[in-house]
Scaffold this motif. Structure first.
Motif, PDB file in Angstrom:
ATOM      1  N   GLN A   1     -18.216  47.497  31.522  1.00 27.23           N
ATOM      2  CA  GLN A   1     -18.093  48.882  31.995  1.00 27.23           C
ATOM      3  C   GLN A   1     -18.449  48.993  33.470  1.00 27.23           C
ATOM      4  OE1 GLN A   1     -20.090  51.939  29.631  1.00 27.23           O
ATOM      5  NE2 GLN A   1     -19.932  50.634  27.827  1.00 27.23           N
ATOM      6  N   ILE A   2     -19.579  48.367  33.845  1.00 25.69           N
ATOM      7  CA  ILE A   2     -20.014  48.426  35.244  1.00 25.69           C
ATOM      8  C   ILE A   2     -19.003  47.717  36.142  1.00 25.69           C
ATOM      9  CG2 ILE A   2     -21.802  47.687  36.873  1.00 25.69           C
ATOM     10  CD1 ILE A   2     -22.723  49.986  35.188  1.00 25.69           C
ATOM     11  N   MET A   3     -18.493  46.590  35.651  1.00 26.01           N
ATOM     12  CA  MET A   3     -17.501  45.842  36.431  1.00 26.01           C
ATOM     13  C   MET A   3     -16.255  46.701  36.668  1.00 26.01           C
ATOM     14  SD  MET A   3     -15.704  42.191  35.513  1.00 26.01           S
ATOM     15  CE  MET A   3     -17.173  41.213  35.375  1.00 26.01           C
TER      16      MET A   3
ATOM     17  N   GLU B   1     -25.359  42.575  36.274  1.00 25.59           N
ATOM     18  CA  GLU B   1     -26.403  42.798  35.268  1.00 25.59           C
ATOM     19  C   GLU B   1     -27.479  43.727  35.814  1.00 25.59           C
ATOM     20  OE1 GLU B   1     -24.878  40.061  35.691  1.00 25.59           O
ATOM     21  OE2 GLU B   1     -24.411  39.201  33.734  1.00 25.59           O
ATOM     22  N   ARG B   2     -27.849  43.459  37.059  1.00 31.87           N
ATOM     23  CA  ARG B   2     -28.889  44.257  37.703  1.00 31.87           C
ATOM     24  C   ARG B   2     -28.487  45.741  37.701  1.00 31.87           C
ATOM     25  NH1 ARG B   2     -33.283  45.214  38.832  1.00 31.87           N
ATOM     26  NH2 ARG B   2     -34.159  45.847  40.820  1.00 31.87           N
ATOM     27  N   ILE B   3     -27.258  45.985  38.058  1.00 32.06           N
ATOM     28  CA  ILE B   3     -26.785  47.369  38.113  1.00 32.06           C
ATOM     29  C   ILE B   3     -26.684  47.973  36.707  1.00 32.06           C
ATOM     30  CG2 ILE B   3     -24.837  48.839  38.769  1.00 32.06           C
ATOM     31  CD1 ILE B   3     -24.395  46.917  41.109  1.00 32.06           C
ATOM     32  N   ALA B   4     -26.200  47.161  35.764  1.00 30.98           N
ATOM     33  CA  ALA B   4     -26.119  47.658  34.375  1.00 30.98           C
ATOM     34  C   ALA B   4     -27.516  48.000  33.857  1.00 30.98           C
ATOM     35  CB  ALA B   4     -25.452  46.615  33.472  1.00 30.98           C
ATOM     36  N   MET B   5     -28.489  47.163  34.214  1.00 32.43           N
ATOM     37  CA  MET B   5     -29.854  47.405  33.734  1.00 32.43           C
ATOM     38  C   MET B   5     -30.426  48.695  34.321  1.00 32.43           C
ATOM     39  SD  MET B   5     -31.210  43.479  33.791  1.00 32.43           S
ATOM     40  CE  MET B   5     -32.908  43.728  33.321  1.00 32.43           C
ATOM     41  N   ILE B   6     -30.112  48.943  35.588  1.00 32.95           N
ATOM     42  CA  ILE B   6     -30.576  50.184  36.221  1.00 32.95           C
ATOM     43  C   ILE B   6     -29.875  51.389  35.595  1.00 32.95           C
ATOM     44  CG2 ILE B   6     -30.481  51.516  38.360  1.00 32.95           C
ATOM     45  CD1 ILE B   6     -30.718  48.777  39.837  1.00 32.95           C
TER      46      ILE B   6
END
Ligand code: DAH
Length: 340
Positions: free
Chosen positions: A113-115, A314-319
């Motif tokens: 999704q973030i990608m 991943e970092r952005i998805a985690m945020i």
């Protein structure tokens, strides 16, 4: 009045027979109304008790009570039998009268999704998507990016090597080189993809992770362009209040190099657990393309300038999804993934 007692017995036998033969819920209800309903036959007979003489009363009363109880039990038994039949039918999938079961729809993984969202934002800024192999040569992953084999920054990007010397790429940056080799400037690309490093898994590290790389080459590109584009990206992805901050850093393939942070979306920058009270979330690296990289691909560094960035998805998805352990994204537990 012993007759009434016999009527109770006869009615009892009849009712028990009928309940025993009931085949479905509708028929069960019909029988219940017929025998036990307010105007049913059992209450009807009970009504006649009024006329029984006092000496017959105990015998008739016994027959009446027996009939009432037995018919009630026959009804309950029939009801249990039908509901068992129902659930057996459901278990074997045979009851065609049951309503259909809605199939649970899947959805894209949080990283995907973030990608997809990131790519969509950059496309609106005129970037096109470029792709490169997960299995890279040392040349593209390191040397062409101004990182010769004795460069200390190779240490933190140790990876998995194939017997033929190729490696699993440690970053999406090699795609920059592949694209510039094929194409004359200007260039405006993003490259989302899988990366690998020889890291021990913990809450923030995974041997397998994802980055999105960006590269913009043109005449007179500056750090101001980089900051403007990353700020727009941050606001589109995480909300209009997000701010972007640059810090000096070092990467072999950019000069100057920076690391950039987004203001914490949890606390708005005042400091909280997620941003470890700093008010900022570290996103990744970027900078102005080093002339040595332009030379490696045959671009004239006197004419062309460019910025590049790379960020961990991943970092952005985690945020974005408030996930505190990267491993959760890789366990494929649908109970977890279903939430996003
Ligand atoms: N490839 C770097 C890393 O994985 C991130 C990065 C830094 C990418 C600077 C860039 C850049 O394109 O210019 O840590």
């Amino acid at each position: 009045m012993a007759e009434l007692a016999r009527e109770f017995e006869a009615l009892e036998r009849e009712a028990v027979d009928r309940f025993g033969a009931v085949r479905d819920v509708a028929e069960l209800e019909q029988m219940r109304v017929r025998y036990l309903g307010r105007r049913g036959r059992i209450p009807g007979l009970l009504g006649q008790m009024r006329d029984v003489s006092p000496q017959d009363r105990p015998a008739v009363g016994r027959a009446a009570n027996h009939a009432k109880r037995t018919v009630q039990e026959a009804f309950e038994a029939a009801r249990r039998r039908l509901s068992r039949k129902d659930s057996e039918a459901a278990a074997t999938g045979l009851d065609v009268t049951l309503p259909g079961r809605r199939r649970r729809l899947g959805h894209a993984h949080p990283i995907t999704q973030i990608m997809d969202e990131s790519v969509a934002i950059f496309r609106r800024l005129g970037f096109v998507v470029a792709d490169g192999p997960d299995i890279e040569t040392e040349y593209y992953n390191f040397d062409a990016l101004n990182t010769p084999s004795d460069h200390p920054s190779r240490d933190i990007q140790d990876t998995f090597y194939l017997p033929d010397g190729r490696l699993l790429r440690t970053q999406t940056s090699p795609v920059q080189v592949r694209v510039m080799e094929r194409q004359a400037p200007p260039v405006r690309i993003v490259c989302p993809g899988r990366c690998f490093r020889r890291d021990t898994p913990d809450a923030t590290h995974s041997m397998n992770f994802h980055q999105i790389e960006g590269l913009y080459v043109n005449r007179r590109v500056s750090l101001a362009d980089l900051k403007a584009d990353l700020t727009l990206f941050a606001k589109e992805l995480l909300g209009p209040d997000v701010r972007v901050r640059f810090r000096p850093h070092f990467f072999p393939f950019t000069e100057p190099s920076i690391e950039y942070d987004f203001s914490c979306i949890m606390c708005g920058g005042t400091g909280c657990r997620v941003c470890k009270n700093s008010g900022w979330l570290e996103i990744s690296g970027a900078g102005m393309v080093d002339p040595a990289v332009f030379e490696a691909v045959g671009y004239d560094p006197e004419q062309w300038t460019g910025y590049a960035f790379g960020m961990g998805l991943e970092r952005i998805a985690m945020i974005r999804f408030a996930v505190d352990d990267i491993r959760l994204l890789y366990e494929n537990d649908v109970r977890f993934l279903h939430q996003f």
